[in-house]
Scaffold this active site. Structure first.
Site, PDB file in Angstrom:
ATOM      1  N   ARG A   1       0.826  -1.208   0.000  1.00 53.35           N
ATOM      2  CA  ARG A   1       0.000   0.000   0.000  1.00 53.35           C
ATOM      3  C   ARG A   1       0.863   1.262   0.000  1.00 53.35           C
ATOM      4  O   ARG A   1       0.541   2.252   0.668  1.00 53.35           O
ATOM      5  CB  ARG A   1      -0.947   0.007   1.226  1.00 53.35           C
ATOM      6  CG  ARG A   1      -1.749  -1.279   1.425  1.00 53.35           C
ATOM      7  CD  ARG A   1      -2.936  -1.368   0.517  1.00 53.35           C
ATOM      8  NE  ARG A   1      -3.910  -0.348   0.713  1.00 53.35           N
ATOM      9  CZ  ARG A   1      -5.045  -0.474   1.392  1.00 53.35           C
ATOM     10  NH1 ARG A   1      -5.334  -1.603   1.965  1.00 53.35           N
ATOM     11  NH2 ARG A   1      -5.889   0.519   1.476  1.00 53.35           N
TER      12      ARG A   1
ATOM     13  N   ARG B   1      -2.558   7.383   1.898  1.00 49.02           N
ATOM     14  CA  ARG B   1      -2.852   8.568   2.709  1.00 49.02           C
ATOM     15  C   ARG B   1      -1.707   9.076   3.575  1.00 49.02           C
ATOM     16  O   ARG B   1      -1.768  10.188   4.065  1.00 49.02           O
ATOM     17  CB  ARG B   1      -4.087   8.297   3.576  1.00 49.02           C
ATOM     18  CG  ARG B   1      -5.364   8.305   2.760  1.00 49.02           C
ATOM     19  CD  ARG B   1      -6.556   7.840   3.555  1.00 49.02           C
ATOM     20  NE  ARG B   1      -6.420   6.420   3.857  1.00 49.02           N
ATOM     21  CZ  ARG B   1      -7.285   5.730   4.600  1.00 49.02           C
ATOM     22  NH1 ARG B   1      -8.312   6.339   5.143  1.00 49.02           N
ATOM     23  NH2 ARG B   1      -7.102   4.440   4.812  1.00 49.02           N
TER      24      ARG B   1
ATOM     25  N   ARG C   1      -5.869  13.135  -4.463  1.00 51.48           N
ATOM     26  CA  ARG C   1      -7.156  12.518  -4.129  1.00 51.48           C
ATOM     27  C   ARG C   1      -8.301  13.539  -4.239  1.00 51.48           C
ATOM     28  O   ARG C   1      -9.414  13.184  -4.614  1.00 51.48           O
ATOM     29  CB  ARG C   1      -7.038  11.958  -2.712  1.00 51.48           C
ATOM     30  CG  ARG C   1      -8.281  11.443  -2.057  1.00 51.48           C
ATOM     31  CD  ARG C   1      -8.565  10.020  -2.484  1.00 51.48           C
ATOM     32  NE  ARG C   1      -9.602   9.427  -1.659  1.00 51.48           N
ATOM     33  CZ  ARG C   1     -10.888   9.699  -1.775  1.00 51.48           C
ATOM     34  NH1 ARG C   1     -11.317  10.564  -2.661  1.00 51.48           N
ATOM     35  NH2 ARG C   1     -11.767   9.099  -0.980  1.00 51.48           N
TER      36      ARG C   1
ATOM     37  N   ASP D   1      -7.901  -0.866  -6.517  1.00 51.50           N
ATOM     38  CA  ASP D   1      -8.354  -1.459  -5.261  1.00 51.50           C
ATOM     39  C   ASP D   1      -8.902  -2.847  -5.555  1.00 51.50           C
ATOM     40  O   ASP D   1      -9.319  -3.125  -6.683  1.00 51.50           O
ATOM     41  CB  ASP D   1      -9.429  -0.599  -4.592  1.00 51.50           C
ATOM     42  CG  ASP D   1      -9.628  -1.012  -3.136  1.00 51.50           C
ATOM     43  OD1 ASP D   1      -8.813  -0.626  -2.293  1.00 51.50           O
ATOM     44  OD2 ASP D   1     -10.572  -1.778  -2.860  1.00 51.50           O
TER      45      ASP D   1
ATOM     46  N   TYR E   1     -16.173  -8.978   1.549  1.00 48.04           N
ATOM     47  CA  TYR E   1     -16.750  -7.634   1.395  1.00 48.04           C
ATOM     48  C   TYR E   1     -18.084  -7.703   0.638  1.00 48.04           C
ATOM     49  O   TYR E   1     -19.028  -6.979   0.960  1.00 48.04           O
ATOM     50  CB  TYR E   1     -15.772  -6.715   0.643  1.00 48.04           C
ATOM     51  CG  TYR E   1     -14.540  -6.368   1.458  1.00 48.04           C
ATOM     52  CD1 TYR E   1     -14.554  -5.299   2.345  1.00 48.04           C
ATOM     53  CD2 TYR E   1     -13.371  -7.116   1.351  1.00 48.04           C
ATOM     54  CE1 TYR E   1     -13.428  -4.970   3.095  1.00 48.04           C
ATOM     55  CE2 TYR E   1     -12.247  -6.803   2.096  1.00 48.04           C
ATOM     56  CZ  TYR E   1     -12.281  -5.728   2.973  1.00 48.04           C
ATOM     57  OH  TYR E   1     -11.173  -5.413   3.719  1.00 48.04           O
TER      58      TYR E   1
HETATM   59  O1  1CP Z   1       0.096   1.500  -3.281  1.00 50.70           O
HETATM   60  C1  1CP Z   1      -0.833   0.695  -3.169  1.00 50.70           C
HETATM   61  O2  1CP Z   1      -0.670  -0.464  -2.774  1.00 50.70           O
HETATM   62  C2  1CP Z   1      -2.181   1.254  -3.479  1.00 50.70           C
HETATM   63  C3  1CP Z   1      -3.132   0.385  -4.193  1.00 50.70           C
HETATM   64  C4  1CP Z   1      -4.074  -0.370  -3.246  1.00 50.70           C
HETATM   65  C5  1CP Z   1      -4.077  -1.745  -2.966  1.00 50.70           C
HETATM   66  C6  1CP Z   1      -3.054  -2.768  -3.414  1.00 50.70           C
HETATM   67  C7  1CP Z   1      -5.187   0.197  -2.564  1.00 50.70           C
HETATM   68  C8  1CP Z   1      -5.552   1.630  -2.556  1.00 50.70           C
HETATM   69  N1  1CP Z   1      -5.885  -0.825  -1.974  1.00 50.70           N
HETATM   70  C9  1CP Z   1      -5.216  -2.015  -2.184  1.00 50.70           C
HETATM   71  C10 1CP Z   1      -5.596  -3.355  -1.746  1.00 50.70           C
HETATM   72  C11 1CP Z   1      -6.712  -3.543  -0.788  1.00 50.70           C
HETATM   73  N2  1CP Z   1      -7.887  -2.849  -0.682  1.00 50.70           N
HETATM   74  C12 1CP Z   1      -6.762  -4.605   0.147  1.00 50.70           C
HETATM   75  C13 1CP Z   1      -5.696  -5.672   0.285  1.00 50.70           C
HETATM   76  C14 1CP Z   1      -4.518  -5.197   1.060  1.00 50.70           C
HETATM   77  C15 1CP Z   1      -4.738  -5.032   2.542  1.00 50.70           C
HETATM   78  O3  1CP Z   1      -5.198  -5.973   3.217  1.00 50.70           O
HETATM   79  O4  1CP Z   1      -4.410  -3.934   3.049  1.00 50.70           O
HETATM   80  C16 1CP Z   1      -7.962  -4.487   0.867  1.00 50.70           C
HETATM   81  C17 1CP Z   1      -8.440  -5.383   1.988  1.00 50.70           C
HETATM   82  C18 1CP Z   1      -8.677  -3.380   0.331  1.00 50.70           C
HETATM   83  C19 1CP Z   1     -10.029  -2.889   0.723  1.00 50.70           C
HETATM   84  C20 1CP Z   1      -9.971  -1.472   1.117  1.00 50.70           C
HETATM   85  N3  1CP Z   1      -9.962  -0.439   0.239  1.00 50.70           N
HETATM   86  C21 1CP Z   1      -9.794  -0.946   2.403  1.00 50.70           C
HETATM   87  C22 1CP Z   1      -9.671  -1.758   3.695  1.00 50.70           C
HETATM   88  C23 1CP Z   1     -10.978  -1.845   4.368  1.00 50.70           C
HETATM   89  C24 1CP Z   1     -10.921  -2.729   5.610  1.00 50.70           C
HETATM   90  O5  1CP Z   1     -11.668  -3.699   5.659  1.00 50.70           O
HETATM   91  O6  1CP Z   1     -10.103  -2.432   6.506  1.00 50.70           O
HETATM   92  C25 1CP Z   1      -9.732   0.450   2.290  1.00 50.70           C
HETATM   93  C26 1CP Z   1      -9.588   1.458   3.388  1.00 50.70           C
HETATM   94  C27 1CP Z   1      -9.826   0.753   0.901  1.00 50.70           C
HETATM   95  C28 1CP Z   1      -9.714   2.099   0.262  1.00 50.70           C
HETATM   96  C29 1CP Z   1      -8.366   2.386  -0.271  1.00 50.70           C
HETATM   97  N4  1CP Z   1      -7.717   1.579  -1.203  1.00 50.70           N
HETATM   98  C30 1CP Z   1      -6.513   2.140  -1.533  1.00 50.70           C
HETATM   99  C31 1CP Z   1      -6.383   3.370  -0.779  1.00 50.70           C
HETATM  100  C32 1CP Z   1      -5.220   4.326  -0.860  1.00 50.70           C
HETATM  101  C33 1CP Z   1      -7.544   3.502   0.003  1.00 50.70           C
HETATM  102  C34 1CP Z   1      -7.878   4.658   0.938  1.00 50.70           C
HETATM  103  C35 1CP Z   1      -9.018   5.419   0.323  1.00 50.70           C
HETATM  104  C36 1CP Z   1      -8.898   6.918   0.337  1.00 50.70           C
HETATM  105  O7  1CP Z   1      -7.927   7.519  -0.153  1.00 50.70           O
HETATM  106  O8  1CP Z   1      -9.865   7.539   0.808  1.00 50.70           O
END
Ligand code: 1CP
Length: 344
Positions: free
Chosen positions: A27, A31, A40, A77, A152
């Protein structure tokens, strides 16, 4: 023919130990970076950020401008797949993802036919990244593994124990299997298209490989990951794949042997000695610093980073965190961690 560029991270996934372990940060775009927060605001919502190649390329490259990392990971994502299948997905600020939870009937309404078309902007992002990146950098594509995405889709949001999805899998086995079938097929198409657009390697994020007994782990985690690797390699021969079954614990070896992934992401609760004792010495591993140590920095971070480097120095190793970097991480700590790994 042009010589094949040496990409230390890709080479490690393929089993070639490097003198200094290559590294990326799970990730790594996100943020904790002020420039990410700034970009963003240019998109109306998070999914629009993922589907606008110009913005997605920008945020993918941001961490590489700051840090000497060996890979870029596509900015997207895991929940673009449910979105592409027609399920309602939104990202409420500060709340994480919110989906319209599926029931049995809604599973049969998922529409795989148009999914790839819907995801076309992601492939455009990869083509632009391929063109922009120096040849020695590895470009990582990814998707969520079916079970994690299903948690999810069935639960409607993230949860600590995946209760709704675990219960659905046992109570409605046929509908659950239909859901997994759609996800396996769509993920294979999606990852094959990512390779075509320029990805060097893909990671399957199985972030919720937790809370499952042996039988459920085999059915819900191992088998869908195995089918994706097999189906993908029929389309992209020898496609390099990193598996990341977070929480697999005692099932780690079974996962590695059965799914056929090239490299294994190790979560931070897995003891490093356990990895060396139970996984083949030539199996590439990735990990596994606790992201909290990166938040705290100092000795708490440095001693554990050195312990990981030392424990994995005789095997192919990609240095990484054992789960994603968190928003409160100080940038100076990331810089220091990279210095430590590069000093190897
Ligand atoms: O640099 C990178 O890796 C960014 C690309 C990326 C990846 C590989 C994002 C951006 N999300 C993910 C994978 C992802 N998304 C996973 C697998 C990795 C992990 O376990 O951390 C999961 C479970 C998600 C689902 C998701 N999307 C969550 C987690 C929710 C939870 O259950 O805790 C969240 C917060 C998101 C939103 C998201 N995705 C990515 C970002 C930067 C964000 C934050 C959103 C924002 O900017 O408001």
């Amino acid at each position: 023919m042009a010589p094949v560029p040496h990409k230390p991270l890709l080479a490690t996934v393929l089993g070639q130990r490097q003198e200094r372990p290559p590294m990326w940060i799970m990730r790594q775009a996100g943020r904790y970076l002020p420039e990410y927060r700034e970009t963003r605001t240019k998109a109306a919502n998070f999914l629009e950020l993922c589907y606008t190649p110009e913005l997605a390329v920008e945020v993918t490259l941001q961490p590489l401008r700051r840090f000497d990392l060996d890979a870029a990971i596509l900015f997207s994502d895991i929940l673009v797949i449910p979105d592409a299948l027609g399920q309602s997905v939104r990202f409420a600020t500060g709340e994480g993802p919110l989906l319209e939870p599926l029931d049995e009937k809604a599973i049969d309404r998922l529409d795989g036919a148009r999914a790839l078309e819907h995801l076309a902007p992601v492939f455009e992002t990869l083509r632009r990244l391929r063109a922009a990146l120096p040849p020695e950098k590895t470009l990582i594509g990814f998707c969520g593994a079916p079970w994690t995405v299903a948690t999810y889709m069935l639960g409607g949001r993230g949860s600590a124990d995946q209760w709704t999805a675990r219960r659905f899998a046992l109570e409605h086995p046929k509908a659950f299997d239909r859901l997994i079938d759609v996800l396996v097929k769509t993920s294979i198409d999606y990852l094959a298209a990512q390779f075509e657009a320029g990805a060097d390697v893909v990671q399957l994020f199985e972030s919720w490989a937790l809370n499952l007994d042996d039988t459920s782990f085999a059915r819900q985690v191992i088998e869908p990951n195995r089918r994706i690797v097999e189906g993908l390699r029929q389309r992209v021969p020898n496609a390099p794949v990193i598996g990341f079954p977070r929480g697999a614990a005692g099932n780690l070896r079974h996962f590695a042997e059965t799914t056929g992934v090239n490299a294994l992401g190790i979560d931070f609760s897995t003891p490093i000695d356990f990895v060396n004792a139970h996984l083949p010495p030539d199996l590439p591993v990735q990990g596994n610093l606790d992201p909290l140590r990166l938040v705290v920095g100092g000795e708490a971070m440095e001693s554990q980073a050195r312990a990981i480097l030392s424990a994995f120095k005789n095997r192919p190793h990609i240095f990484n965190l054992g789960h994603g970097i968190v928003p409160e991480t100080p940038i100076g700590h990331v810089e220091r961690l990279i210095e430590i790994v590069k000093a190897e």
